[in-house]
Design an enzyme around this catalytic site. Structure first.
Site, mmCIF file in Angstrom:
data_model
loop_
_atom_site.group_PDB
_atom_site.id
_atom_site.type_symbol
_atom_site.label_atom_id
_atom_site.label_comp_id
_atom_site.label_asym_id
_atom_site.label_seq_id
_atom_site.Cartn_x
_atom_site.Cartn_y
_atom_site.Cartn_z
ATOM 1 N N GLU A 56 61.722 112.001 -45.460
ATOM 2 C CA GLU A 56 62.002 111.735 -46.867
ATOM 3 C C GLU A 56 60.919 110.902 -47.530
ATOM 4 O OE1 GLU A 56 64.191 111.377 -44.450
ATOM 5 O OE2 GLU A 56 65.430 113.095 -44.935
ATOM 6 N N HIS A 126 77.444 111.584 -45.670
ATOM 7 C CA HIS A 126 77.317 112.789 -46.486
ATOM 8 C C HIS A 126 78.132 112.630 -47.753
ATOM 9 C CE1 HIS A 126 76.170 114.172 -42.465
ATOM 10 N NE2 HIS A 126 75.436 115.075 -43.077
#
Lengths: 321, 408
Positions: A56, A126
């Site tokens: 990322e 999540h």
């Protein structure tokens, strides 16, 4: 269209209209884990729509570099929960590039898209809503759509906005939300909130998927004769302070609701500002109905989330103060 | 003939006593001589003697000398490999059907196919060593001393789970066994592992840390930060890359310029090992442990394979062919390999192995049934363990007046 098709359509339009725009991220090539990027690679080629390795920080840093050369870089972070390795790049690089170079360089072309929010079974990693962390950074914009048609307009606006934008997409709505979305190329204004429902007794402010819950609460409250005004903030920073202030001046009460934990959530900023501006007008303390101050739980998700009933209780308490 | 049959029956009885794990501790690590005294073994006429097996696939070494391909083992060890791996396989398959019948929700990343890595590792480790891994952790948890009941309960989010039902599939821990989880964020566990190794070195524990990650995580920056720190300070950490060739759906050659993960440590010596061969794994870890205790970090790359997709939401067949999956299952399956070895060395017969399999199945079924009866955690657990007990933070109900909860 549903949300992911609207996003797909927006990306398609962005890539089509600007030859110097790129879409990249983990697994975007085959269409992405939520199918937001389906078909893009086939149409625009592997040099413009490409996969990145699992890093990322690298993805965002790379996007910043690409954007500072005048390109439109649309980076995807697979889940907002994974955005933290890139946090340094966003806060220290993207947000400050224009400022520290005296306007010589900027990363305006950068848009970071990430699915956020609870989905029923996401668990700790999540389901997070990290928008508050980014709202604390002058130099970037944070945009959150509530529906497919809004998403398309806001995403196109974000991509074309000359400032770096972090665009959070409510993953719960990817398939669930279905709406008529125009195939035209249209944008919606950033930093402009929208009144979804007019009312006179209390103002409710929210964003993203939470608005659906809030709308249900408003409908229920209407049965008890409480007229609620519901506002979708759309852009979190810089937020439409005027519109919210005008609304609170009309109703005298404010309720803010978001999934992120209440302490330090963006609701706190709204509450503080409105208190400063509308203190004498307020009929009741500003209420924040938000997620609890715990990590996003596994089995306890229904207890953690700000549900319709919690909001309804808060509306009634505020009106009866 | 009769004598042979007699021998078989006796050794079979001895087998089931030794190899079947007691339900209480269920430590599925291979047994050592201290548990079964030598005399008893000899009296049983039991093939407990040491033997040497040559592993077929050579080690690929980077900046070090590869160890010998002749692995010392014993009949007991091979049998325990078989039983343990079979139990793990059954457990993962049971988890698959639990997920499909919605007992397990959320995310579930299954390890079947990769059992040889964790079982082989345990053969060369002890409880002084620490292991930390990513989210594909059910079997590693078992290997470190966890029980089937703990795993199933945790998967279903029940009280009897190893993390009290609050962690779920990705967050299994075992303090006594030196297992630090179970981590959801890819790559985040690698610097943690370096830290564990520092503690071990400082406290002179004479153990190593195995910090495990996958081929997808091998491209995370923090891994290289951890490697640099570990090499600089000569920490006893073994970076274990479980290369199952797919980072979710991305093949290794699509995400890494150099898929030779054992060389990615550059100045850190490394070795590539056939991860489907328990004995090769055992040998490699033994060697790596010696190296790590003497010279500092080491990288091990295990060439392994997972039969399931990345998680239960991934069919696993959109980015690889079914032929590939079945090919690996036929040619390289770790359990079948040990089975063939056991049969060819005549340590066990087909029916002996069937008995072990049946035992494993019944253990799994029993644990599963018990786990299903376990209750969900108390709602007060929503607020517990955020900070240390007694912090006294408050959480409010909607109106901020009536409902005020003091966090424990």
């Amino acid at each position: 269209m549903n949300l992911f098709s609207a996003i797909n359509n927006a990306l398609y339009t962005a890539l089509d209209t600007d030859p110097r725009s790129y879409v990249f991220g983990e697994d975007v090539g085959f269409g992405g884990v939520f199918r937001c990027t389906v078909g893009l690679r086939d149409k625009f080629g592997r040099s413009r729509v490409f996969n990145t390795p699992l890093c990322e920080q690298g993805i965002v840093g790379f996007g910043i570099g690409l954007a500072s050369m005048g390109n439109r870089a649309v980076a995807e972070i697979q889940f907002a929960d994974y955005i933290y390795p890139a946090f340094d790049q966003i806060v220290n690089e993207a947000a400050k590039y224009r400022y520290r170079s005296g306007n010589m360089f900027n990363t305006g072309g950068l848009t970071i898209r990430a699915p956020y929010g609870a989905v029923g079974h996401g668990g700790h990693y999540h389901s997070q809503s990290p928008e508050a962390f980014f709202c604390h950074v002058p130099g970037i914009k944070v945009v959150i759509p509530r529906s497919p048609s809004q998403a398309k307009g806001l995403l196109l606006a974000s991509i074309r906005d000359p400032n770096p934008v972090v665009f959070f997409e409510p993953k719960l709505l990817y398939r669930m939300a279905v709406e008529e979305v125009s195939e035209d190329d249209y944008t919606l204004p950033l930093s402009s909130a929208e009144v979804m429902r007019e009312g006179s007794d209390i103002t409710l402010v929210g964003w993203g998927a939470q608005l659906t819950i809030m709308e249900q609460a408003c409908t229920e409250a209407a049965k008890d004769g409480i007229s609620c005004e519901l506002i979708d903030l759309r852009t979190l920073i810089p937020w439409d302070q005027e519109l919210v202030e005008a609304s609170v001046n009309k109703t005298g009460r404010l309720l803010v609701s978001h999934e992120a934990p209440v302490t330090g959530g963006f609701g706190a900023e709204i509450a503080a500002y409105i208190t400063e501006r509308c203190f004498l007008r307020l009929e009741a303390p500003i209420v924040r109905v938000c997620g609890l101050d715990t990590p996003f739980p596994l089995v306890f998700e229904p207890f953690y989330l700000p549900t319709k009933n919690k909001i309804l209780d808060a509306i009634k308490a505020a009106v009866q103060f | 003939m009769a004598q042979q049959l007699c021998h078989r029956t006796r050794s079979l009885l001895r087998l089931s006593a030794i190899v079947s794990s007691s339900s209480a501790s269920s430590s599925l690590i291979p047994l050592s001589d201290s548990i079964i005294p030598r005399q008893q073994q000899q009296r049983a006429g039991f093939a407990a003697d040491a033997l040497t097996v040559d592993v077929p696939v050579p080690f690929k070494a980077h900046k070090c000398d590869a160890p010998s391909l002749s692995v010392e083992t014993s009949a007991q060890e091979l049998l325990s490999f078989f039983k343990t791996m079979f139990t793990m396989r059954r457990m993962e398959i049971a988890a698959d059907s639990l997920y499909k019948s919605k007992f397990i929700r959320g995310f579930c990343h299954l390890y079947d196919g990769q059992e040889a890595v964790c079982v082989g590792m345990e053969a060369s480790l002890n409880q002084k060593d620490c292991i930390i891994t990513a989210y594909r952790d059910h079997c590693i948890h078992l290997g470190r001393g966890g029980t089937l009941l703990e795993v199933f309960s945790e998967l279903m989010g029940r009280k009897d789970g190893c993390s009290l039902g609050k962690g779920g599939s990705m967050h299994m821990y075992n303090k006594k066994g030196g297992f630090f989880g179970g981590n959801g964020i890819v790559g985040a566990q690698t610097p943690l592992g370096a830290g564990l190794a520092f503690a071990q070195k400082y406290l002179k524990v004479d153990g190593v840390t195995l910090t495990m990650y996958g081929d997808g995580a091998a491209n995370q920056g923090q891994l290289f930060e951890a490697m640099n720190i570990a090499a600089l300070w000569s920490l006893p950490v073994i970076f274990v890359c479980e290369n199952n060739h797919y980072g979710m759906g991305t093949a290794e050659w699509r995400s890494a310029k150099s898929p030779e993960y054992y060389k990615r440590g550059d100045y850190v010596p490394g070795m590539k090992v056939d991860g489907m061969d328990c004995l090769a794994v055992k040998q490699a870890v033994k060697y790596a442990k010696e190296q790590a205790l003497k010279n500092g970090p080491f990288v091990l790359e295990f060439d392994t394979y997972r039969y399931h997709g990345h998680s239960m939401s991934d069919p696993g067949s959109t980015y690889r062919t079914r032929d590939e999956i079945s090919g690996v299952r036929q040619e390289r399956d770790p359990i079948e390999r040990i089975r063939k070895l056991l049969l060819s060395l005549e340590i066990a017969s087909v029916s002996d192995l069937k008995t072990l399999e049946k035992e494993a199945k019944s253990e799994v079924d029993e644990a599963l049934a018990k786990a299903k009866e376990s209750p969900q955690p108390d709602t007060s657990e929503l607020f517990s363990h955020i900070w240390v007990k007694g912090y006294g933070a408050e959480a409010y109900g909607a109106d901020r007046k009536e409902v005020v909860v003091k966090l424990p």
